[in-house]
Design an enzyme around this catalytic site. Structure first.
Site, mmCIF file in Angstrom:
data_model
loop_
_atom_site.group_PDB
_atom_site.id
_atom_site.type_symbol
_atom_site.label_atom_id
_atom_site.label_comp_id
_atom_site.label_asym_id
_atom_site.label_seq_id
_atom_site.Cartn_x
_atom_site.Cartn_y
_atom_site.Cartn_z
ATOM 1 N N ASP A 230 0.718 -1.322 0.061
ATOM 2 C CA ASP A 230 0.104 0.017 -0.075
ATOM 3 C C ASP A 230 0.885 1.329 0.029
ATOM 4 O O ASP A 230 0.352 2.148 -0.704
ATOM 5 C CB ASP A 230 -0.898 -0.098 1.214
ATOM 6 C CG ASP A 230 -2.224 0.451 1.023
ATOM 7 O OD1 ASP A 230 -2.658 0.673 -0.127
ATOM 8 O OD2 ASP A 230 -3.086 0.370 1.822
ATOM 9 N N ASN B 179 0.546 7.960 4.975
ATOM 10 C CA ASN B 179 1.846 7.247 5.460
ATOM 11 C C ASN B 179 1.847 6.221 6.384
ATOM 12 O O ASN B 179 2.723 5.438 6.438
ATOM 13 C CB ASN B 179 2.685 8.371 6.039
ATOM 14 C CG ASN B 179 1.831 9.067 7.232
ATOM 15 O OD1 ASN B 179 0.749 9.070 7.374
ATOM 16 N ND2 ASN B 179 2.884 9.973 7.727
ATOM 17 N N PRO C 40 -9.975 6.208 4.415
ATOM 18 C CA PRO C 40 -8.617 6.117 4.040
ATOM 19 C C PRO C 40 -8.154 7.179 3.027
ATOM 20 O O PRO C 40 -8.960 7.607 2.198
ATOM 21 C CB PRO C 40 -8.087 4.717 3.652
ATOM 22 C CG PRO C 40 -9.439 3.939 3.676
ATOM 23 C CD PRO C 40 -10.581 5.024 3.725
ATOM 24 N N GLU D 233 -7.023 8.216 -0.596
ATOM 25 C CA GLU D 233 -7.035 7.418 -1.780
ATOM 26 C C GLU D 233 -5.920 6.887 -2.165
ATOM 27 O O GLU D 233 -5.665 5.796 -2.983
ATOM 28 C CB GLU D 233 -7.753 8.473 -2.908
ATOM 29 C CG GLU D 233 -6.645 9.520 -3.147
ATOM 30 C CD GLU D 233 -6.555 10.312 -4.485
ATOM 31 O OE1 GLU D 233 -6.402 11.285 -4.277
ATOM 32 O OE2 GLU D 233 -6.422 9.569 -5.365
ATOM 33 N N GLU E 227 -4.737 16.192 13.632
ATOM 34 C CA GLU E 227 -3.129 15.631 13.594
ATOM 35 C C GLU E 227 -2.694 16.241 12.279
ATOM 36 O O GLU E 227 -3.053 15.503 11.376
ATOM 37 C CB GLU E 227 -3.023 14.264 13.765
ATOM 38 C CG GLU E 227 -3.584 13.660 15.296
ATOM 39 C CD GLU E 227 -2.655 14.102 16.257
ATOM 40 O OE1 GLU E 227 -1.644 14.475 16.225
ATOM 41 O OE2 GLU E 227 -3.207 13.824 17.232
ATOM 42 N N GLY F 231 0.349 18.575 10.080
ATOM 43 C CA GLY F 231 1.913 18.662 9.533
ATOM 44 C C GLY F 231 2.865 19.339 10.333
ATOM 45 O O GLY F 231 2.296 19.802 11.461
ATOM 46 N N CYS G 109 4.969 12.727 10.020
ATOM 47 C CA CYS G 109 4.667 13.997 10.151
ATOM 48 C C CYS G 109 5.415 14.846 11.255
ATOM 49 O O CYS G 109 5.754 16.007 11.249
ATOM 50 C CB CYS G 109 3.175 14.135 10.860
ATOM 51 S SG CYS G 109 2.816 12.823 12.075
ATOM 52 N N GLU H 243 6.992 22.016 5.193
ATOM 53 C CA GLU H 243 7.168 20.843 5.359
ATOM 54 C C GLU H 243 7.217 20.199 3.909
ATOM 55 O O GLU H 243 6.645 20.444 3.092
ATOM 56 C CB GLU H 243 5.752 20.122 5.793
ATOM 57 C CG GLU H 243 5.713 18.714 6.118
ATOM 58 C CD GLU H 243 4.448 18.252 6.659
ATOM 59 O OE1 GLU H 243 3.276 18.628 5.995
ATOM 60 O OE2 GLU H 243 4.611 17.397 7.423
ATOM 61 N N GLU I 278 -3.985 12.402 20.435
ATOM 62 C CA GLU I 278 -4.244 10.884 20.060
ATOM 63 C C GLU I 278 -3.522 10.028 21.286
ATOM 64 O O GLU I 278 -2.503 10.517 21.631
ATOM 65 C CB GLU I 278 -3.925 10.353 18.754
ATOM 66 C CG GLU I 278 -4.606 11.141 17.803
ATOM 67 C CD GLU I 278 -4.727 10.580 16.236
ATOM 68 O OE1 GLU I 278 -3.844 10.389 15.576
ATOM 69 O OE2 GLU I 278 -6.044 10.184 15.933
HETATM 70 P P1 NDP Z 1 -3.948 15.380 3.094
HETATM 71 O O1 NDP Z 1 -4.214 16.664 3.817
HETATM 72 O O2 NDP Z 1 -3.701 15.658 1.648
HETATM 73 O O3 NDP Z 1 -5.057 14.509 3.128
HETATM 74 C C1 NDP Z 1 -5.651 13.922 4.223
HETATM 75 C C2 NDP Z 1 -6.913 13.055 4.188
HETATM 76 O O4 NDP Z 1 -7.880 14.215 3.985
HETATM 77 C C3 NDP Z 1 -6.691 12.410 2.859
HETATM 78 O O5 NDP Z 1 -7.757 11.160 3.228
HETATM 79 C C4 NDP Z 1 -7.728 13.263 1.910
HETATM 80 O O6 NDP Z 1 -8.276 12.529 1.078
HETATM 81 C C5 NDP Z 1 -8.841 13.972 2.858
HETATM 82 N N1 NDP Z 1 -9.068 15.075 2.308
HETATM 83 C C6 NDP Z 1 -8.530 15.991 1.485
HETATM 84 N N2 NDP Z 1 -9.237 17.113 1.506
HETATM 85 C C7 NDP Z 1 -10.447 16.898 2.139
HETATM 86 C C8 NDP Z 1 -11.742 17.525 2.500
HETATM 87 N N3 NDP Z 1 -11.980 18.874 2.207
HETATM 88 N N4 NDP Z 1 -12.507 17.116 3.405
HETATM 89 C C9 NDP Z 1 -12.274 16.139 3.911
HETATM 90 N N5 NDP Z 1 -11.207 15.355 3.626
HETATM 91 C C10 NDP Z 1 -10.507 15.798 2.680
HETATM 92 O O7 NDP Z 1 -2.615 14.724 3.575
HETATM 93 P P2 NDP Z 1 -1.633 13.468 2.945
HETATM 94 O O8 NDP Z 1 -2.603 12.386 2.819
HETATM 95 O O9 NDP Z 1 -1.020 14.191 1.794
HETATM 96 O O10 NDP Z 1 -0.791 13.325 4.300
HETATM 97 C C11 NDP Z 1 0.452 14.017 4.498
HETATM 98 C C12 NDP Z 1 0.108 15.038 5.531
HETATM 99 O O11 NDP Z 1 -0.417 14.326 6.530
HETATM 100 C C13 NDP Z 1 1.493 16.040 5.791
HETATM 101 O O12 NDP Z 1 1.157 17.313 6.187
HETATM 102 C C14 NDP Z 1 1.668 15.376 7.319
HETATM 103 O O13 NDP Z 1 2.346 16.090 8.074
HETATM 104 C C15 NDP Z 1 0.440 14.800 7.879
HETATM 105 N N6 NDP Z 1 0.433 13.721 8.834
HETATM 106 C C16 NDP Z 1 0.126 14.122 10.177
HETATM 107 C C17 NDP Z 1 0.309 13.418 11.180
HETATM 108 C C18 NDP Z 1 0.132 13.572 12.478
HETATM 109 O O14 NDP Z 1 -0.380 12.885 13.283
HETATM 110 N N7 NDP Z 1 0.242 15.066 12.843
HETATM 111 C C19 NDP Z 1 0.659 12.014 10.679
HETATM 112 C C20 NDP Z 1 0.695 11.653 9.538
HETATM 113 C C21 NDP Z 1 0.690 12.658 8.290
HETATM 114 P P3 NDP Z 1 -7.393 12.245 -0.505
HETATM 115 O O15 NDP Z 1 -6.002 12.326 -0.192
HETATM 116 O O16 NDP Z 1 -7.853 10.938 -0.700
HETATM 117 O O17 NDP Z 1 -8.165 13.181 -1.449
#
Ligand code: NDP
Length: 483
Positions: free
Chosen positions: A93, A152, A176, A178, A249, A251, A283, A380, A457
């Site tokens: 994945d 991640n 999750p 996509e 949670e 970035g 993150c 970031e 969390e």
């Molecule tokens: P994104 O912010 O792009 O996406 C996070 C999730 O939100 C995805 O499932 C995405 O869907 C969904 N999403 C996007 N737009 C919307 C919306 N308008 N309404 C509801 N849901 C939405 O993050 P990434 O997946 O790219 O992950 C990387 C980021 O996550 C980094 O900034 C990282 O720092 C942070 N992160 C933070 C952690 C923490 O614990 N603080 C741990 C791990 C990561 P889809 O992508 O499917 O479109």
């Protein structure tokens, strides 16, 4: 390939397919090949998942904490028994090396299920005596919670959200990312096998639009997001219009300060763990590495030598210690930042290039002589790119470390005991480390301050974010009124 989920969604206790939604290809990051395909949730799937979660919630909350906890702990046992299979799937994945996934993903998810499963029976209100009268509080669930995950740590994120939510008597619909849609489905499958009633934990696929639909629905009481700050702003705003609870949670751009008196090998280990684990896609990574003048050359020398020992290759090979990035897009973003670092005058110490092989492999990259104002020190990157910045003394470095809009994590390496604690107290970050980096045991609260998030969390603190208190006033005698 390992046993794959058998449909796109998991709704009301079973796999659920509906090919009406747009197709989402699942790409194996080590080869760039499509290995599976799921479909985005249609409105009907979103509605079915929310309806199932809503219908299941009262009976789930009416069970005793011991009964709920037993199911979660049974799921933890199954996850541990199937750790190999789940780790292989996690590697397909995300592309993270099996060497990591076999110790950090299903195992961490199982820890959360075990911890909150154990805690479920201990959740109580309190009794407040007021003379002859009294008040008691009931700790009640919020209702239907929505979990939205980043790509991640797809198994871990699903369980870090589901375990406390379910322990408190809530139900959940989880979406999750996509990019990594498979692992959360296995979590749902295992919870069901462990005896979770239908509808208590549901998984629907889709992009941000599906997440947005979930949050907007009146049946939802809470949303917990792991994602970027821009997404966090949107999700927080959408939740606010319905006065919904949130956990964010988000970035970070966390500082890691290394003093002259630090043990060099430990400091290098901390910098490696805080920059190159999961190809830098963590993150809480300490990507701004402030190194004091007296240790700088020794630090960079040892770092270069130890990076050469990284085994880059097939992530399913247990010997591989550094795998590809999750997607071509994420790799291009990181390459863009590397180009910016060079343009803005940072010195490339090692790495910096895409590897000449299939998949989304980027070399572990280190920049030295980085200035606070450079883009690679401010934004970031979410890739294997470390920025090393110089500093002279504590008074100078602490304000520089804190001069960021983020506040997720921060670390310090020093042998000076009082300095370590003084700096930990001064850090503007939710999760701080002394002579270590990036530990995240379930027993300790995890989360950020400033733009990095809201809520925590893991640990007992998570219970506060998945439950609400009701006060019940009890009058033992007659009641007087003014007329
Ligand atoms: P994104 O912010 O792009 O996406 C996070 C999730 O939100 C995805 O499932 C995405 O869907 C969904 N999403 C996007 N737009 C919307 C919306 N308008 N309404 C509801 N849901 C939405 O993050 P990434 O997946 O790219 O992950 C990387 C980021 O996550 C980094 O900034 C990282 O720092 C942070 N992160 C933070 C952690 C923490 O614990 N603080 C741990 C791990 C990561 P889809 O992508 O499917 O479109």
């Amino acid at each position: 390939m390992t046993t794959q989920p058998t449909a796109s969604h998991f709704v009301n206790g079973a796999y659920h397919e509906n090919a009406g939604g747009s197709a989402i290809p699942v790409i194996y990051p080590a080869t760039g090949e499509e290995i599976a395909r799921v479909h985005s949730a249609t409105d009907a799937v979103v509605d079915a998942a929310l309806a199932a979660a809503r219908a299941a919630q009262p009976a789930w909350a009416a069970m005793t904490g011991t009964e709920r906890g037993r199911i979660l702990r049974r799921a933890a046992d199954i996850m541990r028994e199937r750790n190999h299979e789940l780790s292989v799937l996690e590697t397909f994945d995300t592309g993270k090396p099996y060497q990591e996934t076999s110790v950090a993903d299903a195992t961490s998810a199982a820890d959360a299920l075990e911890y909150f499963g154990g805690m479920a029976a201990t959740l109580t209100g309190e009794h407040i005596q007021l003379g002859h009268d009294w008040v008691y509080t009931r700790r009640e669930p919020l209702g239907v919670c929505v979990g939205i995950g980043a790509w991640n740590y797809p198994t871990q994120i699903a369980c870090w959200k589901a375990a406390p939510a379910l322990a408190c008597g809530n139900t959940m619909v989880f979406k999750p990312s996509e990019t990594t849609p498979l692992c959360a489905l296995k979590v749902a499958e295992i919870l069901t096998e462990a005896g979770l009633p239908a509808g208590v934990f549901n998984v629907v696929q889709g992009l941000g639009d599906v997440g947005a639909k979930l949050i907007a629905d009146d049946r939802v009481a809470k949303v917990s997001l792991t994602g970027s700050v821009p997404t966090g702003r949107k999700v927080y705003a959408a939740a606010a219009s319905g006065i919904k609870n949130v956990t964010m949670e988000l970035g970070g751009k966390s500082p890691l300060i290394i003093f002259d008196d630090a043990n060099v090998e430990n400091a290098v280990s901390g910098a490696i763990l805080g920059n190159f684990y999961s190809s830098g896609q963590v993150c809480s990574n300490g990507t701004r590495v402030f190194v004091q003048g007296g240790i700088k050359e020794a630090f960079l020398d040892r770092l270069s030598v130890r990076l050469e020992a990284a085994v880059i290759g097939d992530p399913q090979d247990p010997k591989t210690s550094f795998g590809p990035m999750v997607s071509e897009r994420q790799m291009e973003i990181a390459l863009g930042y590397i180009a910016k670092g060079q343009e803005e005058g940072a010195r490339l110490v090692c790495g910096g290039k895409r590897l000449n092989r299939n998949g989304f492999y980027l070399q572990p990259t280190v920049f030295a002589d980085v200035a606070d104002t450079m883009t690679i020190a401010r934004e970031e990157i979410f890739g294997p790119v470390m920025a090393v910045l110089d500093f002279d003394d504590e008074a100078e470095v602490v304000p520089r470390a804190n001069a960021t809009e983020f506040g997720l994590a921060a670390g310090v390496f020093t042998r000076d005991l009082t300095r370590a604690h003084r700096i930990a107290a001064a850090f503007e970050a939710g999760t701080c480390y002394i002579n270590t980096y990036n530990d995240a045991p379930v027993e300790a609260p995890f989360g950020g301050s400033k733009l990095s998030g809201v809520g925590r969390e893991n640990s007992k603190a998570a219970i506060e974010h998945y439950s609400q208190l009701k006060s019940v006033y009890v009058r033992m005698g007659d009641l007087e009124a003014p007329f």
